[in-house]
Design a protein around this motif. Structure first.
Motif, PDB file in Angstrom:
ATOM      1  N   TYR A 154       0.865  -1.192   0.000  1.00 11.98           N
ATOM      2  CA  TYR A 154       0.000   0.000   0.000  1.00 11.98           C
ATOM      3  C   TYR A 154       0.894   1.231   0.000  1.00 11.98           C
ATOM      4  CZ  TYR A 154      -3.493   3.407   1.457  1.00 11.98           C
ATOM      5  OH  TYR A 154      -4.320   4.512   1.522  1.00 11.98           O
ATOM      6  N   GLU A 155       0.523   2.228  -0.753  1.00  2.00           N
ATOM      7  CA  GLU A 155       1.309   3.470  -0.852  1.00  2.00           C
ATOM      8  C   GLU A 155       0.549   4.595  -0.153  1.00  2.00           C
ATOM      9  OE1 GLU A 155       3.948   6.309  -1.347  1.00  2.00           O
ATOM     10  OE2 GLU A 155       4.317   4.178  -1.766  1.00  2.00           O
ATOM     11  N   ASP A 156       1.083   5.029   1.014  1.00  2.00           N
ATOM     12  CA  ASP A 156       0.408   6.071   1.800  1.00  2.00           C
ATOM     13  C   ASP A 156       0.347   7.408   1.072  1.00  2.00           C
ATOM     14  OD1 ASP A 156      -0.264   4.566   4.009  1.00  2.00           O
ATOM     15  OD2 ASP A 156       1.697   4.823   4.952  1.00  2.00           O
ATOM     16  N   GLY A 157       1.424   7.762   0.359  1.00  2.00           N
ATOM     17  CA  GLY A 157       1.498   9.092  -0.247  1.00  2.00           C
ATOM     18  C   GLY A 157       1.000   9.161  -1.671  1.00  2.00           C
ATOM     19  N   ARG A 186      -3.582  -5.057 -10.072  1.00  2.00           N
ATOM     20  CA  ARG A 186      -4.206  -3.742 -10.102  1.00  2.00           C
ATOM     21  C   ARG A 186      -4.784  -3.398  -8.721  1.00  2.00           C
ATOM     22  NH1 ARG A 186      -5.482  -1.985 -15.547  1.00  2.00           N
ATOM     23  NH2 ARG A 186      -3.703  -2.692 -16.779  1.00  2.00           N
ATOM     24  N   GLY A 187      -4.658  -2.104  -8.350  1.00  2.00           N
ATOM     25  CA  GLY A 187      -5.210  -1.615  -7.098  1.00  2.00           C
ATOM     26  C   GLY A 187      -4.163  -0.886  -6.296  1.00  2.00           C
ATOM     27  N   LEU A 188      -4.631   0.021  -5.424  1.00  2.00           N
ATOM     28  CA  LEU A 188      -3.694   0.754  -4.569  1.00  2.00           C
ATOM     29  C   LEU A 188      -3.186  -0.164  -3.455  1.00  2.00           C
ATOM     30  CD1 LEU A 188      -2.287   3.399  -3.838  1.00  2.00           C
ATOM     31  CD2 LEU A 188      -4.312   4.021  -2.490  1.00  2.00           C
ATOM     32  N   GLU A 189      -4.039  -1.020  -2.934  1.00  2.00           N
ATOM     33  CA  GLU A 189      -3.642  -1.989  -1.904  1.00  2.00           C
ATOM     34  C   GLU A 189      -3.814  -3.389  -2.472  1.00  2.00           C
ATOM     35  OE1 GLU A 189      -5.277  -3.611   2.358  1.00  2.00           O
ATOM     36  OE2 GLU A 189      -5.220  -1.424   2.071  1.00  2.00           O
ATOM     37  N   VAL A 190      -2.716  -4.161  -2.476  1.00  2.00           N
ATOM     38  CA  VAL A 190      -2.748  -5.503  -3.054  1.00  2.00           C
ATOM     39  C   VAL A 190      -1.997  -6.473  -2.138  1.00  2.00           C
ATOM     40  CG1 VAL A 190      -2.902  -4.681  -5.442  1.00  2.00           C
ATOM     41  CG2 VAL A 190      -0.653  -5.112  -4.420  1.00  2.00           C
ATOM     42  N   GLU A 217       7.232  -1.572  -8.172  1.00  2.00           N
ATOM     43  CA  GLU A 217       6.837  -0.317  -8.825  1.00  2.00           C
ATOM     44  C   GLU A 217       5.330  -0.138  -8.685  1.00  2.00           C
ATOM     45  OE1 GLU A 217       7.998   0.087 -12.851  1.00  2.00           O
ATOM     46  OE2 GLU A 217      10.151  -0.204 -12.476  1.00  2.00           O
ATOM     47  N   LEU A 218       4.957   1.088  -8.358  1.00  2.00           N
ATOM     48  CA  LEU A 218       3.533   1.452  -8.360  1.00  2.00           C
ATOM     49  C   LEU A 218       3.316   2.424  -9.518  1.00  2.00           C
ATOM     50  CD1 LEU A 218       0.709   1.427  -7.173  1.00  2.00           C
ATOM     51  CD2 LEU A 218       1.421   3.300  -5.636  1.00  2.00           C
ATOM     52  N   ASN A 219       2.614   1.944 -10.521  1.00  2.00           N
ATOM     53  CA  ASN A 219       2.382   2.742 -11.725  1.00  2.00           C
ATOM     54  C   ASN A 219       0.924   3.176 -11.817  1.00  2.00           C
ATOM     55  OD1 ASN A 219       5.072   2.419 -12.794  1.00  2.00           O
ATOM     56  ND2 ASN A 219       4.488   0.305 -13.309  1.00  2.00           N
ATOM     57  N   SER A 274       0.895   5.699 -17.400  1.00  2.00           N
ATOM     58  CA  SER A 274       0.877   7.164 -17.512  1.00  2.00           C
ATOM     59  C   SER A 274       2.069   7.762 -16.795  1.00  2.00           C
ATOM     60  CB  SER A 274      -0.432   7.717 -16.945  1.00  2.00           C
ATOM     61  OG  SER A 274      -0.447   9.121 -16.996  1.00  2.00           O
ATOM     62  N   TYR A 275       2.319   7.289 -15.597  1.00  2.00           N
ATOM     63  CA  TYR A 275       3.514   7.690 -14.866  1.00  2.00           C
ATOM     64  C   TYR A 275       3.716   6.705 -13.721  1.00  2.00           C
ATOM     65  CZ  TYR A 275       0.155   9.888 -11.657  1.00  2.00           C
ATOM     66  OH  TYR A 275      -0.888  10.136 -10.802  1.00  2.00           O
ATOM     67  N   THR A 276       4.930   6.775 -13.159  1.00  2.00           N
ATOM     68  CA  THR A 276       5.276   5.892 -12.041  1.00  2.00           C
ATOM     69  C   THR A 276       5.159   6.668 -10.742  1.00  2.00           C
ATOM     70  OG1 THR A 276       6.780   4.552 -13.394  1.00  2.00           O
ATOM     71  CG2 THR A 276       7.087   4.474 -11.007  1.00  2.00           C
ATOM     72  N   GLN A 277       4.328   6.149  -9.844  1.00  2.00           N
ATOM     73  CA  GLN A 277       4.096   6.809  -8.559  1.00  2.00           C
ATOM     74  C   GLN A 277       5.256   6.561  -7.585  1.00  2.00           C
ATOM     75  OE1 GLN A 277       1.145   8.641  -7.361  1.00  2.00           O
ATOM     76  NE2 GLN A 277       2.682   9.121  -5.802  1.00  2.00           N
TER      77      GLN A 277
END
Length: 487
Positions: free
Chosen positions: A321-324, A346-350, A363-365, A375-378
């Motif tokens: 999960y990516e907090d920011g 796919r998904g913000l939390e996996v 990588e979170l894209n 589109s871009y890499t988070q």
């Protein structure tokens, strides 16, 4: 090897080369063994040892074996005064001293009953004790505490003057009597048999079958309290003449015998093994000194792993999960994680489970839903997954009775010393060593399996060691479970 000649059971084999085996036991020649006479077939008796010997019990010997000019066998008793200190061997009982061969013997757990081997004709004063008309038989006697004497020996009901019956071994529960015979209908020269006690009488002898008996000769059975059967054979891939093997029953059948490694076995005759209830020490016989048969003590050399820890299981599964993370328009974009192992989600939390340890790049894209492109890499993160620093037992948690199971120690992750040896304890009294071991269980139940590792000794003789344990559940075989279901 004199005693084998006497019972007319044995044909010498040519000496063959001995392979190199791991020295898993410490052996020592017992002090009551002599250079000029044979000592063999020890038996446990009220904390002492009773064994066979053809040494002279008196200077007035008026009977002998005319072929070898030696006195017949008698049974002797020796006391262990303290650990590894033995007293003087003395005649076991004058009541069992005859003009023929006496022994080997076996006793019940209290030492009040004895089954022993003797020539059926024990009155003759001189002659050849391997005379085909003077076969061996098994005899029984009971000790009377009031009179302090043994009863007059009575012959085993199946003794037969045409065949030899010898080397009795009584089970701990006193319900089974194992012995050797060359009776008609066997598989080879001499076979192992067992009788079961039924309503106070011994049932008919049952051949132990082709897994135990061969076209050669099997001798000197010893049935341990755990049900393991030790015996000697000149077949089963013997590396010398007679070698010592053991087997256990699996689903009412005897498993393929296992050969005991050096220094128990050698390229000479090795036989007559006994081992205590806890399998911490024992004795066996050998003519490796070339002059006579002698009795050796042995103890296992396996180290103790007193501080073993319960094995932990490696967990390769993560929740990501990516907090920011930003919140792009969900109708146009969505998040996708790539895990560095060829997989995506796919998904913000996996959740994701990796196959094992390694270096991964996460990588979170942000994915454009219209094009399916990034589109871009988070975010980008390195992930290093390591196994827990421990000895590791790779084996199933549940197995069946009789199932051959591979126990593997290759996933052991110890970095603070180089591993020299691996030691396995399967929790049922059996041990072995090596990075991998194959084992089977004969009885249902829960077992604690231990694996210990050690380093080489340093100059001061010190070594590092580490151990773990895990539980193994042994269930009945499919055949057993089916039988219980039908019942």
């Amino acid at each position: 090897m004199r005693k084998i000649k006497k019972i007319c059971f044995y044909v010498l084999l040519g000496v063959i080369g001995i392979p190199s085996y791991a020295q898993d036991y410490s052996i020592s020649l017992l002090p009551f063994s002599t250079d000029n006479y044979d000592e063999f077939s020890p038996a446990y008796y009220r904390g002492d040892i009773v064994f066979c010997s053809n040494q002279k019990s008196t200077i007035f010997i008026d009977y002998t074996d005319e072929k070898e000019n030696l006195p017949p066998l008698n049974m002797y008793r020796v006391e262990e005064v303290e650990r590894n200190v033995w007293g003087k061997a003395e005649l076991f009982s004058k009541q069992f001293k005859s003009n023929a061969n006496e022994g080997p013997a076996t006793f019940n757990s209290t030492g009040s009953e004895i089954y022993f081997t003797r020539n059926n004709n024990n009155k003759k004063k001189i002659g050849n004790f391997i005379d085909k008309n003077n076969r061996l038989g098994i005899y029984y006697s009971k000790f009377n505490r009031r009179s302090n004497e043994w009863s007059e020996p009575t012959p085993f009901k199946y003794n037969n003057p045409a065949y030899n019956f010898a080397h009795p071994s009584l089970s701990e529960d006193e319900n089974y009597l194992y012995f050797v015979s060359d009776m008609e209908g066997g598989y080879g020269g001499t076979d192992l048999y067992v009788c079961k006690l039924e309503n106070g009488n011994w049932g008919a002898p049952q051949n132990l079958g082709p897994n135990i008996n061969t076209t050669g000769n099997e001798y000197f059975p010893f049935i341990h309290s755990t049900g393991r059967l030790y015996f000697s054979s000149d077949e089963h891939g013997s590396i010398g003449r007679l070698d010592i093997f053991y087997s256990e029953k699996v689903n009412v059948e005897w498993h393929k015998p296992i050969h005991m490694d050096a220094p128990i076995n050698s390229r000479y005759n090795d036989f007559g093994l006994i081992i205590d209830a806890f399998k911490k020490s024992g004795m066996f016989c050998s003519d490796r000194q070339r002059t006579s048969d002698d009795i050796y003590a042995f103890t296992p050399l396996y180290p103790m792993f007193e501080n073993s820890q319960r094995q932990e299981e490696n967990d390769y599964c993560y929740v990501l999960y990516e907090d920011g993370a930003e919140n792009p328009d969900p109708s146009l974009f969505e998040y996708e994680w790539t895990f560095g192992d060829g997989n995506k989600a796919r998904g913000l939390e996996v959740e994701h489970c990796f196959n094992g340890p390694g270096d991964y790049t996460l990588e979170l894209n942000v994915i454009d839903k219209l094009t399916g492109e990034v589109s871009y890499t988070q975010a980008i993160y390195p992930l290093k997954i390591e196994d827990i620093a421990q000895v590791y037992i790779n084996a199933p948690d549940t197995v069946e009775v009789g199932q051959e199971v591979v126990f593997d120690g290759r996933k052991t992750n110890i970095t603070d010393f180089d591993i020299y040896r691996y030691y396995w304890d399967f929790g049922d009294g059996r041990k072995t060593r090596g990075i991998e071991a194959t084992h089977f269980y004969t009885i249902r139940g829960n077992y604690i399996v231990q694996l210990g590792v050690v380093s080489r000794e340093d100059k001061e003789g010190n070594s590092e060691k580490r151990g773990v344990y895990k539980n193994i559940v042994v269930v009945g075989s499919l055949k057993e479970r089916g039988r219980r279901t039908s019942d």
